[in-house]
Motif scaffolding. Structure first.
Motif, PDB file in Angstrom:
ATOM      1  N   ASN A  79       0.869  -1.175   0.000  1.00 35.78           N
ATOM      2  CA  ASN A  79       0.000   0.000   0.000  1.00 35.78           C
ATOM      3  C   ASN A  79       0.906   1.225   0.000  1.00 35.78           C
ATOM      4  N   ILE A  80       0.872   2.009  -1.065  1.00 32.10           N
ATOM      5  CA  ILE A  80       1.818   3.120  -1.234  1.00 32.10           C
ATOM      6  C   ILE A  80       1.515   4.298  -0.321  1.00 32.10           C
ATOM      7  N   GLN A  81       0.274   4.409   0.122  1.00 30.41           N
ATOM      8  CA  GLN A  81      -0.111   5.519   0.982  1.00 30.41           C
ATOM      9  C   GLN A  81       0.824   5.634   2.184  1.00 30.41           C
ATOM     10  N   GLY A  92      11.473  10.243 -14.644  1.00 32.65           N
ATOM     11  CA  GLY A  92      11.564  10.460 -13.201  1.00 32.65           C
ATOM     12  C   GLY A  92      10.522  11.430 -12.691  1.00 32.65           C
ATOM     13  N   ARG A  93      10.246  12.430 -13.482  1.00 31.84           N
ATOM     14  CA  ARG A  93       9.205  13.401 -13.116  1.00 31.84           C
ATOM     15  C   ARG A  93       7.837  12.717 -13.076  1.00 31.84           C
ATOM     16  N   ALA A  94       7.572  11.863 -14.059  1.00 27.29           N
ATOM     17  CA  ALA A  94       6.300  11.132 -14.095  1.00 27.29           C
ATOM     18  C   ALA A  94       6.191  10.165 -12.920  1.00 27.29           C
ATOM     19  N   PHE A  95       7.283   9.461 -12.600  1.00 26.72           N
ATOM     20  CA  PHE A  95       7.282   8.558 -11.453  1.00 26.72           C
ATOM     21  C   PHE A  95       6.981   9.313 -10.162  1.00 26.72           C
ATOM     22  N   SER A  96       7.656  10.438  -9.964  1.00 27.48           N
ATOM     23  CA  SER A  96       7.463  11.233  -8.751  1.00 27.48           C
ATOM     24  C   SER A  96       6.018  11.689  -8.629  1.00 27.48           C
ATOM     25  N   THR A  97       5.464  12.154  -9.736  1.00 32.78           N
ATOM     26  CA  THR A  97       4.081  12.639  -9.736  1.00 32.78           C
ATOM     27  C   THR A  97       3.109  11.541  -9.351  1.00 32.78           C
ATOM     28  N   SER A  98       3.244  10.367  -9.950  1.00 32.32           N
ATOM     29  CA  SER A  98       2.319   9.267  -9.661  1.00 32.32           C
ATOM     30  C   SER A  98       2.448   8.783  -8.227  1.00 32.32           C
ATOM     31  N   LEU A  99       3.660   8.737  -7.704  1.00 34.30           N
ATOM     32  CA  LEU A  99       3.848   8.303  -6.321  1.00 34.30           C
ATOM     33  C   LEU A  99       3.226   9.295  -5.338  1.00 34.30           C
ATOM     34  N   VAL A 100       3.410  10.581  -5.587  1.00 27.48           N
ATOM     35  CA  VAL A 100       2.786  11.593  -4.726  1.00 27.48           C
ATOM     36  C   VAL A 100       1.267  11.486  -4.807  1.00 27.48           C
ATOM     37  N   GLU A 101       0.749  11.272  -6.000  1.00 31.20           N
ATOM     38  CA  GLU A 101      -0.704  11.141  -6.163  1.00 31.20           C
ATOM     39  C   GLU A 101      -1.261   9.932  -5.414  1.00 31.20           C
ATOM     40  N   LYS A 102      -0.431   8.918  -5.198  1.00 37.00           N
ATOM     41  CA  LYS A 102      -0.846   7.735  -4.439  1.00 37.00           C
ATOM     42  C   LYS A 102      -0.625   7.907  -2.940  1.00 37.00           C
ATOM     43  N   GLY A 103      -0.118   9.074  -2.532  1.00 35.49           N
ATOM     44  CA  GLY A 103       0.012   9.358  -1.113  1.00 35.49           C
ATOM     45  C   GLY A 103       1.381   9.109  -0.520  1.00 35.49           C
ATOM     46  N   ALA A 104       2.395   8.868  -1.357  1.00 35.35           N
ATOM     47  CA  ALA A 104       3.750   8.651  -0.849  1.00 35.35           C
ATOM     48  C   ALA A 104       4.438   9.986  -0.580  1.00 35.35           C
ATOM     49  N   LEU A 105       5.417   9.938   0.319  1.00 32.71           N
ATOM     50  CA  LEU A 105       6.334  11.054   0.517  1.00 32.71           C
ATOM     51  C   LEU A 105       7.545  10.769  -0.353  1.00 32.71           C
ATOM     52  N   VAL A 106       7.806  11.630  -1.326  1.00 31.09           N
ATOM     53  CA  VAL A 106       8.820  11.352  -2.338  1.00 31.09           C
ATOM     54  C   VAL A 106      10.008  12.289  -2.203  1.00 31.09           C
ATOM     55  N   GLN A 116      12.640  22.426  -8.092  1.00 24.69           N
ATOM     56  CA  GLN A 116      11.792  23.393  -7.400  1.00 24.69           C
ATOM     57  C   GLN A 116      10.478  23.608  -8.152  1.00 24.69           C
ATOM     58  N   GLU A 117      10.543  23.583  -9.477  1.00 21.54           N
ATOM     59  CA  GLU A 117       9.316  23.709 -10.267  1.00 21.54           C
ATOM     60  C   GLU A 117       8.388  22.531 -10.008  1.00 21.54           C
ATOM     61  N   LEU A 118       8.981  21.331  -9.900  1.00 22.86           N
ATOM     62  CA  LEU A 118       8.167  20.148  -9.614  1.00 22.86           C
ATOM     63  C   LEU A 118       7.599  20.212  -8.201  1.00 22.86           C
ATOM     64  N   LYS A 119       8.373  20.740  -7.281  1.00 21.66           N
ATOM     65  CA  LYS A 119       7.898  20.934  -5.906  1.00 21.66           C
ATOM     66  C   LYS A 119       6.657  21.830  -5.879  1.00 21.66           C
ATOM     67  N   GLN A 120       6.668  22.887  -6.677  1.00 19.83           N
ATOM     68  CA  GLN A 120       5.521  23.790  -6.734  1.00 19.83           C
ATOM     69  C   GLN A 120       4.292  23.073  -7.254  1.00 19.83           C
ATOM     70  N   GLU A 121       4.486  22.140  -8.171  1.00 18.26           N
ATOM     71  CA  GLU A 121       3.364  21.373  -8.728  1.00 18.26           C
ATOM     72  C   GLU A 121       2.824  20.344  -7.742  1.00 18.26           C
ATOM     73  N   LEU A 122       3.730  19.652  -7.056  1.00 15.35           N
ATOM     74  CA  LEU A 122       3.333  18.479  -6.276  1.00 15.35           C
ATOM     75  C   LEU A 122       3.084  18.760  -4.809  1.00 15.35           C
ATOM     76  N   GLY A 123       3.624  19.853  -4.302  1.00 12.51           N
ATOM     77  CA  GLY A 123       3.343  20.219  -2.921  1.00 12.51           C
ATOM     78  C   GLY A 123       4.274  19.587  -1.909  1.00 12.51           C
ATOM     79  N   GLU A 124       3.810  19.561  -0.654  1.00 13.16           N
ATOM     80  CA  GLU A 124       4.677  19.216   0.475  1.00 13.16           C
ATOM     81  C   GLU A 124       5.114  17.749   0.478  1.00 13.16           C
TER      82      GLU A 124
END
Length: 237
Positions: free
Chosen positions: A2-4, A18-32, A43-51
């Motif tokens: 369970n990735i959450q 790598g950007r796509a992997f990071s996005t999908s993992l964050v969307e599943k509730g992981a801390l990446v 930093q641009e990706l951080k602005q998109e994906l959040g904390e």
């Protein structure tokens, strides 16, 4: 798995796959923890994906810096459950036109860097009995050769061997190892060889969905290797 709420590390996180992997993992509730050498893109990706996305500017081929980052960031009470070894370089030339710098750069990024981050993270992963997962991003060029790609093929054949040996070594420690081998992907990765991305290539989001599927398999089920190709790789007319 369970990735959450799991802790994941993605190398080469600033662009492309790598950007796509990071996005999908964050969307599943992981801390990446997203590792790359380019701070602006992280930093641009951080602005998109959040904390839940933590940018880390790091060259994974630098031994001491990798050791310091791992020891400063993690502990036996704060252990990554997922490591995605995605970072890699590609330069595509005839062998006599391949410089020593190009050769060494690919060996350092594609093999040495993968080893350095893995050996440091595995020490922590072994301290718990829960299931962890290492996914190494290989390539179809780790299974077949391609002209003007000797250096890159060498590194990706190495990823295959590394993954196969690591699987047998770590399975008793509840650590899964998977080698994911994509074909041509719609990114700028192969631009130096004159290959422009197009819609018939594999899409990064689709490969990220495949990664999630691999990670979410039942704890006693392991996909040790998977090769993913575009159905029709030819550029549309």
């Amino acid at each position: 798995m369970n990735i959450q709420d799991k802790i994941a590390i993605v190398t080469g996180a600033s662009s492309g796959l790598g950007r796509a992997f990071s996005t999908s993992l964050v969307e599943k509730g992981a801390l990446v923890y997203g590792l790359a050498r380019t701070e602006k893109a992280l930093q641009e990706l951080k602005q998109e994906l959040g904390e839940n996305f933590i940018p880390v500017v790091l060259d994974i081929s630098e031994e001491k810096k990798v050791e310091e980052w791992v020891s400063d960031t993690f502990s036996k009470k704060n252990i990554p459950q997922v490591l995605v070894n995605n970072a890699g370089l590609g330069s595509f030339n005839k062998i006599e036109e391949t410089s020593c710098n190009e050769w060494s750069g690919m060996i350092n990024a594609n093999l040495n860097g993968m080893f350095l981050i893995t050996t440091n993270i595995v020490k922590l992963m072994k301290t718990t009995s829960e299931v962890k997962h290492i996914v190494n991003i290989g390539s179809v060029l780790g299974k077949v050769g391609r002209p003007e790609s000797a250096a890159y093929c060498t590194t990706k054949f190495g990823v295959q061997g590394f993954s196969a040996a690591l699987l047998k070594e770590l399975r008793v420690d509840h650590i899964k190892v998977t080698c994911l081998n994509p074909g041509s992907i719609a990114t700028d990765f192969f631009k130096t060889s004159g290959i422009e991305s197009h819609q018939h290539m594999l899409q990064p989001k689709d490969l990220a969905d495949t990664l999630i599927h691999i990670l979410e398999t039942p704890d006693n089920m392991l996909i040790d290797e998977i090769t993913v190709r575009p159905l029709n790789p030819k550029k549309p007319d």
